[in-house]
Design a protein around this motif. Structure first.
Motif, PDB file in Angstrom:
ATOM      1  N   GLN A 151       0.823  -1.204   0.000  1.00 38.99           N
ATOM      2  CA  GLN A 151       0.000   0.000   0.000  1.00 38.99           C
ATOM      3  C   GLN A 151       0.864   1.263   0.000  1.00 38.99           C
ATOM      4  O   GLN A 151       2.048   1.219   0.308  1.00 38.99           O
ATOM      5  N   VAL A 152       0.231   2.381  -0.370  1.00 35.85           N
ATOM      6  CA  VAL A 152       0.880   3.690  -0.305  1.00 35.85           C
ATOM      7  C   VAL A 152       0.331   4.423   0.916  1.00 35.85           C
ATOM      8  O   VAL A 152      -0.874   4.647   1.025  1.00 35.85           O
ATOM      9  N   THR A 188       4.079  14.503   1.819  1.00 36.47           N
ATOM     10  CA  THR A 188       3.506  15.608   1.049  1.00 36.47           C
ATOM     11  C   THR A 188       2.851  16.613   2.009  1.00 36.47           C
ATOM     12  O   THR A 188       2.458  16.261   3.117  1.00 36.47           O
ATOM     13  N   HIS A 189       2.763  17.862   1.582  1.00 39.23           N
ATOM     14  CA  HIS A 189       2.010  18.864   2.348  1.00 39.23           C
ATOM     15  C   HIS A 189       0.708  19.213   1.641  1.00 39.23           C
ATOM     16  O   HIS A 189      -0.027  20.094   2.062  1.00 39.23           O
ATOM     17  N   ASP A 190       0.415  18.497   0.544  1.00 39.97           N
ATOM     18  CA  ASP A 190      -0.735  18.773  -0.311  1.00 39.97           C
ATOM     19  C   ASP A 190      -1.816  17.715  -0.059  1.00 39.97           C
ATOM     20  O   ASP A 190      -1.633  16.542  -0.380  1.00 39.97           O
ATOM     21  N   ALA A 191      -2.943  18.133   0.520  1.00 41.51           N
ATOM     22  CA  ALA A 191      -4.009  17.180   0.863  1.00 41.51           C
ATOM     23  C   ALA A 191      -4.581  16.495  -0.364  1.00 41.51           C
ATOM     24  O   ALA A 191      -4.869  15.292  -0.347  1.00 41.51           O
ATOM     25  N   GLU A 192      -4.740  17.239  -1.470  1.00 39.46           N
ATOM     26  CA  GLU A 192      -5.285  16.612  -2.680  1.00 39.46           C
ATOM     27  C   GLU A 192      -4.335  15.553  -3.216  1.00 39.46           C
ATOM     28  O   GLU A 192      -4.769  14.484  -3.657  1.00 39.46           O
ATOM     29  N   GLU A 193      -3.042  15.841  -3.176  1.00 38.76           N
ATOM     30  CA  GLU A 193      -2.060  14.856  -3.620  1.00 38.76           C
ATOM     31  C   GLU A 193      -2.125  13.603  -2.754  1.00 38.76           C
ATOM     32  O   GLU A 193      -2.073  12.476  -3.265  1.00 38.76           O
ATOM     33  N   ALA A 194      -2.250  13.784  -1.445  1.00 40.79           N
ATOM     34  CA  ALA A 194      -2.365  12.636  -0.538  1.00 40.79           C
ATOM     35  C   ALA A 194      -3.604  11.814  -0.859  1.00 40.79           C
ATOM     36  O   ALA A 194      -3.568  10.579  -0.847  1.00 40.79           O
ATOM     37  N   MET A 195      -4.718  12.488  -1.161  1.00 40.89           N
ATOM     38  CA  MET A 195      -5.952  11.764  -1.482  1.00 40.89           C
ATOM     39  C   MET A 195      -5.844  11.040  -2.817  1.00 40.89           C
ATOM     40  O   MET A 195      -6.405   9.965  -2.996  1.00 40.89           O
ATOM     41  N   ARG A 196      -5.120  11.630  -3.770  1.00 35.50           N
ATOM     42  CA  ARG A 196      -4.937  10.993  -5.081  1.00 35.50           C
ATOM     43  C   ARG A 196      -4.058   9.744  -4.983  1.00 35.50           C
ATOM     44  O   ARG A 196      -4.292   8.764  -5.684  1.00 35.50           O
ATOM     45  N   ARG A 239      -3.805   4.991   2.423  1.00 35.75           N
ATOM     46  CA  ARG A 239      -4.093   5.539   3.742  1.00 35.75           C
ATOM     47  C   ARG A 239      -3.291   6.830   3.910  1.00 35.75           C
ATOM     48  O   ARG A 239      -2.243   7.009   3.283  1.00 35.75           O
ATOM     49  N   ILE A 240      -3.802   7.713   4.766  1.00 40.17           N
ATOM     50  CA  ILE A 240      -3.165   9.006   5.004  1.00 40.17           C
ATOM     51  C   ILE A 240      -2.959   9.163   6.507  1.00 40.17           C
ATOM     52  O   ILE A 240      -3.862   8.870   7.297  1.00 40.17           O
ATOM     53  N   ALA A 241      -1.762   9.629   6.885  1.00 36.22           N
ATOM     54  CA  ALA A 241      -1.473   9.963   8.277  1.00 36.22           C
ATOM     55  C   ALA A 241      -1.251  11.466   8.351  1.00 36.22           C
ATOM     56  O   ALA A 241      -0.310  11.987   7.751  1.00 36.22           O
ATOM     57  N   LEU A 242      -2.130  12.164   9.060  1.00 36.18           N
ATOM     58  CA  LEU A 242      -2.041  13.619   9.194  1.00 36.18           C
ATOM     59  C   LEU A 242      -1.255  13.957  10.454  1.00 36.18           C
ATOM     60  O   LEU A 242      -1.623  13.537  11.556  1.00 36.18           O
ATOM     61  N   LEU A 243      -0.176  14.746  10.292  1.00 37.32           N
ATOM     62  CA  LEU A 243       0.701  15.103  11.398  1.00 37.32           C
ATOM     63  C   LEU A 243       0.623  16.597  11.704  1.00 37.32           C
ATOM     64  O   LEU A 243       0.388  17.412  10.804  1.00 37.32           O
ATOM     65  N   LYS A 244       0.852  16.932  12.963  1.00 35.28           N
ATOM     66  CA  LYS A 244       0.936  18.331  13.383  1.00 35.28           C
ATOM     67  C   LYS A 244       1.837  18.407  14.610  1.00 35.28           C
ATOM     68  O   LYS A 244       1.633  17.678  15.582  1.00 35.28           O
ATOM     69  N   ASP A 245       2.844  19.290  14.556  1.00 40.01           N
ATOM     70  CA  ASP A 245       3.750  19.509  15.688  1.00 40.01           C
ATOM     71  C   ASP A 245       4.322  18.203  16.229  1.00 40.01           C
ATOM     72  O   ASP A 245       4.432  18.006  17.448  1.00 40.01           O
ATOM     73  N   GLY A 246       4.695  17.296  15.313  1.00 39.46           N
ATOM     74  CA  GLY A 246       5.333  16.059  15.735  1.00 39.46           C
ATOM     75  C   GLY A 246       4.405  14.997  16.280  1.00 39.46           C
ATOM     76  O   GLY A 246       4.856  13.964  16.795  1.00 39.46           O
ATOM     77  N   ARG A 247       3.102  15.225  16.180  1.00 42.14           N
ATOM     78  CA  ARG A 247       2.129  14.249  16.674  1.00 42.14           C
ATOM     79  C   ARG A 247       1.244  13.754  15.533  1.00 42.14           C
ATOM     80  O   ARG A 247       1.005  14.474  14.564  1.00 42.14           O
ATOM     81  N   LEU A 248       0.733  12.546  15.680  1.00 44.43           N
ATOM     82  CA  LEU A 248      -0.233  11.995  14.735  1.00 44.43           C
ATOM     83  C   LEU A 248      -1.615  12.489  15.119  1.00 44.43           C
ATOM     84  O   LEU A 248      -2.127  12.174  16.192  1.00 44.43           O
ATOM     85  N   GLY A 274      -6.170   7.317   8.395  1.00 41.26           N
ATOM     86  CA  GLY A 274      -7.256   6.572   7.778  1.00 41.26           C
ATOM     87  C   GLY A 274      -7.260   6.760   6.283  1.00 41.26           C
ATOM     88  O   GLY A 274      -6.295   7.264   5.691  1.00 41.26           O
ATOM     89  N   THR A 275      -8.355   6.368   5.647  1.00 42.79           N
ATOM     90  CA  THR A 275      -8.493   6.576   4.213  1.00 42.79           C
ATOM     91  C   THR A 275      -8.830   8.035   3.945  1.00 42.79           C
ATOM     92  O   THR A 275      -9.224   8.784   4.853  1.00 42.79           O
ATOM     93  N   ALA A 276      -8.700   8.439   2.677  1.00 46.00           N
ATOM     94  CA  ALA A 276      -9.047   9.814   2.301  1.00 46.00           C
ATOM     95  C   ALA A 276     -10.495  10.121   2.661  1.00 46.00           C
ATOM     96  O   ALA A 276     -10.803  11.203   3.187  1.00 46.00           O
ATOM     97  N   GLU A 277     -11.378   9.183   2.411  1.00 45.10           N
ATOM     98  CA  GLU A 277     -12.799   9.386   2.692  1.00 45.10           C
ATOM     99  C   GLU A 277     -13.047   9.563   4.184  1.00 45.10           C
ATOM    100  O   GLU A 277     -13.806  10.448   4.607  1.00 45.10           O
ATOM    101  N   GLU A 278     -12.368   8.753   5.008  1.00 43.73           N
ATOM    102  CA  GLU A 278     -12.547   8.848   6.460  1.00 43.73           C
ATOM    103  C   GLU A 278     -12.080  10.203   6.990  1.00 43.73           C
ATOM    104  O   GLU A 278     -12.758  10.834   7.811  1.00 43.73           O
ATOM    105  N   LEU A 279     -10.936  10.667   6.509  1.00 46.03           N
ATOM    106  CA  LEU A 279     -10.396  11.930   7.014  1.00 46.03           C
ATOM    107  C   LEU A 279     -11.203  13.126   6.521  1.00 46.03           C
ATOM    108  O   LEU A 279     -11.365  14.105   7.244  1.00 46.03           O
TER     109      LEU A 279
END
Length: 365
Positions: free
Chosen positions: A49-50, A212-220, A224-233, A237-242
């Motif tokens: 998976q990617v 990537t910093h581009d949400a559309e690119e991550a969804m394409r 699965r996508i892991a969204l990070l902020k300030d060193g934390r998860l 989940g999937t693009a649809e879930e997020l």
């Protein structure tokens, strides 16, 4: 390229199959000059998976990738490849022994080497003739066999990106790590190069982690996508879930443009400038933040729920970006509408919000 005799169309040689692996980050911590940059991230990239690591600058995406590659060492936690520890408190395998491939943001091609020699560079364990054959096959898979004897400076950005991909895949890694691989490309090329890259990854069956910093690119790209902020998860989940069920307002704003309104829950409802919103899942009197997606606002000459006045219109081709004055808020409310939807010169309109595009969050959540 190989030709199909039935129709004369050239087809790319199929990628050599690898054995896809899982790569797991287990409670990873990392500090740089006393500042904590990764704060207890646990995450798994599944076989074949990617996984896209998404977030703003400084969120820890590239640091996490470098820890996986063995370029950086975590201060605590473990990295596992197929449940086998490759980095932990008592073990640190060097990059060349991890079975992972790394593709840098700037491609890192050697300017004094031919394209073929660049791709062959990571195949030092093989005899020269065998390594050259593998490199030629890798170039053929990305459609650049005819550039084998050229030097990187004569290639376009998109072609250099494909050479870098060929070099990373030539050793047949179980996991391929890619650090913002499309950020240097012309926006017109990105879609086609991204689609080609994804097709090659699917053919090779390698697991991949893409920063990537581009949400559309991550969804394409991402399974699965892991969204990070300030060193934390923040959320994984999937693009649809997020997109449909963001955990907080940060996640909601990362996946779509939003209008944001503060409010209080009163009798199961939240009063906003766009009307009352369902707040039954929150305690009475609780402070909340209401997010309304720009695409979820319907703007019409009449018949809507809330009167508004158009302050500005920006033509963006297929859509227009509107800024509107609405009673109850000093900040303009923004909306995206179809470009031919509103008559030229129209000032006074009405607004209605699609309920599925209204999201309510605890104020400090």
């Amino acid at each position: 390229m190989a030709s199909d005799p039935s129709n004369g169309i050239e087809t790319r040689r199929a990628s050599a199959v690898t054995f896809a692996a899982s790569l797991t980050f287990e409670d990873i911590h990392h500090s740089y000059h006393g500042k904590e940059t990764i704060r207890g991230i646990s995450l798994t990239a599944k076989p074949g998976q990617v996984l896209c690591l998404l977030g703003p600058s400084g969120s820890g995406k590239t640091t996490l990738l470098r820890i996986a590659a063995g370029i950086e060492a975590q201060s605590a936690g473990r990295v596992l490849l197929n449940d086998r520890e490759i980095a932990g408190p008592d073990l640190f395998l060097p990059p060349e022994r991890r079975g992972v491939g790394l593709m840098f943001q700037d491609f890192a091609l050697f300017p004094h080497m031919s394209v073929l020699d660049n791709v062959r560079f990571g195949l030092t364990a093989l005899p020269r003739a065998e390594a050259e054959a593998e490199a030629e096959a890798a170039l053929e898979r990305v459609g650049l066999a005819h550039y084998a004897e050229k030097f990187p400076h004569v290639l376009s950005g998109g072609e250099q990106q494909r050479v870098a991909l060929a070099r990373a895949l030539a050793p047949r890694p179980s996991v391929l790590l890619m650090d913002e691989p499309f950020s240097g490309l012309d926006s017109r090329l990105k879609d086609s190069i991204r689609a080609d890259t994804l097709a090659i990854l699917r053919q090779s069956r390698a697991s991949a982690i893409v920063v990537t910093h581009d949400a559309e690119e991550a969804m394409r790209m991402g399974d699965r996508i892991a969204l990070l902020k300030d060193g934390r998860l923040v959320q994984e989940g999937t693009a649809e879930e997020l997109y449909l069920n963001p955990k907080d307002i940060f996640a909601a704003a990362f996946f779509s443009e939003i209008n944001e309104f503060p409010g209080y829950v009163r009798g199961g409802r939240v009063e906003t400038p766009l009307g009352n919103v369902d707040g039954r899942h929150f305690s009475d009197g609780q402070k909340v933040r209401v997010a309304v997606r720009l695409s979820g606002l319907h703007v019409s000459e009449s018949g809507g729920d809330v009167p508004a006045r158009i302050l500005s219109r920006r033509f963006l081709g297929v859509v227009e970006l509107l800024e509107l004055a609405v009673s109850g808020t000093e900040r303009p409310v923004r909306a995206r509408v179809r470009a031919d939807q509103l008559a030229a010169g129209l000032r006074d309109v009405t607004l209605s919000a699609n309920q599925r595009d209204i999201l309510v969050f605890v104020k400090d959540g």
